[in-house]
Design a protein around this motif. Structure first.
Motif, PDB file in Angstrom:
ATOM      1  N   LYS A 125       0.791  -1.221   0.018  1.00  0.00           N
ATOM      2  CA  LYS A 125       0.162   0.069  -0.197  1.00  0.00           C
ATOM      3  C   LYS A 125       0.827   1.353   0.171  1.00  0.00           C
ATOM      4  N   TRP A 149      -3.697   5.162  -2.714  1.00  0.00           N
ATOM      5  CA  TRP A 149      -4.897   5.742  -2.295  1.00  0.00           C
ATOM      6  C   TRP A 149      -4.665   7.083  -1.744  1.00  0.00           C
ATOM      7  N   ASN A 151      -6.971   9.419   0.574  1.00  0.00           N
ATOM      8  CA  ASN A 151      -8.150   9.464   1.197  1.00  0.00           C
ATOM      9  C   ASN A 151      -8.476  10.755   1.837  1.00  0.00           C
ATOM     10  N   TRP A 183      -9.359   2.755  -4.074  1.00  0.00           N
ATOM     11  CA  TRP A 183      -8.075   2.297  -4.409  1.00  0.00           C
ATOM     12  C   TRP A 183      -7.652   2.216  -5.745  1.00  0.00           C
TER      13      TRP A 183
END
Ligand code: ZN
Length: 276
Positions: A125, A149, A151, A183
């Motif tokens: 990630k 990602w 966010n 994602w």
């Protein structure tokens, strides 16, 4: 020499900087960012180094900014300021803006302009602030398990401080990434041009080093000129001024959240972020 970054020279003319806080999934605290900046400087200033790889220890590249860091503004005094903005002890919005100008957009843009090819080697990630480590690199190699990602919209901010989304993904996909906070897979990132190659996790390091070594066979001055020319093409399209606008809006969001929520982010966005 560093507590949070490893500096290696795995092949002739190649430096590899490894984020080394795997227990926190390479969360970026103030120390890590300053040490990474020092390591980039070291590689940039070493005439024997032609290519710089940025890698990360552990299963994930980076979980983003270390939100658990206590007294982050006070910590700034422990490090030698690199940019021209200071005032990390000032009241109101001034201190936070100064910190973010120094260690977020400041460092990311500084690394983007290092006059040597840089390659990000990404597994697992890569979240929010993690994007601000890989986007400044010239080339991104991702393992098949990598995903990306941002966010920040869920947390009441319009995007990470280095607002490079439109240049990485194109306007429509940039908006989708920001609005949905979904994602982005390595495969999709490759399709959009954000990632150069996707490779099996077990060959990630070898593939990246082989490419670095091929690049390192070229004359360094020509590499510098090629990089400078491509960066100039991006900036001629307005990248830098658009990013400064986005950074000002980002600071507005922090100030708004301070007034409304008593913290820099909207806490309602925190729980889904943690659940994932
Ligand atoms: Zn911020």
């Amino acid at each position: 020499m560093y507590q949070t970054v490893i500096y290696e020279t795995p092949a002739p003319h190649v430096a590899r900087l490894v984020l080394n806080r795997p227990d926190t999934r390479n969360a970026q605290d103030t120390r890590m960012l300053y040490e990474l900046n020092q390591a980039f400087d070291r590689a940039a200033q070493d005439n024997d180094i032609k290519v710089i790889i940025l890698a990360a220890a552990g299963p994930h590249f980076s979980s983003g900014h270390d939100l658990r860091e206590q007294g982050a503004l006070e910590t700034m005094a422990e490090f030698q300021t690199v940019g021209t903005w200071c005032g990390f002890g000032c009241a109101g919005a001034e201190a936070q803006m100064a910190r973010e100008k120094e260690i977020y957009i400041g460092f990311s843009e500084r690394w983007r302009n290092i006059p040597k090819p840089t390659i990000a080697q990404v597994q697992g990630k890569c979240i929010a602030g993690g994007l601000m480590l890989i986007w400044p690199c010239d080339i991104i190699i991702a393992a098949e398990d990598a995903s990306f990602w941002d966010n920040t919209v869920a947390m009441g901010v319009g995007g990470v401080e280095m607002f490079n989304h439109p240049w990485e993904l194109g306007s429509r996909k940039a908006k989708e990434m920001l609005f949905t906070a979904d994602w982005l897979s390595a495969k999709d990132a490759e399709k959009l041009g954000m990632v150069n190659h996707v490779v099996p996790p077990e060959s990630l390091a070898d593939f990246t080093l082989a490419m670095a070594s091929r690049i390192a066979q070229k004359p360094l001055f020509a590499l510098k000129l090629a990089k400078e020319a491509v960066n100039a093409a991006q900036d001629a399209q307005g990248r830098t001024s658009a990013m400064q606008t986005a950074f000002a809006l980002h600071q507005l969001a922090h100030s708004h959240n301070m007034q409304v929520h008593g913290m820099m982010i909207d806490p309602s966005g925190l729980s889904p972020a943690i659940k994932r």
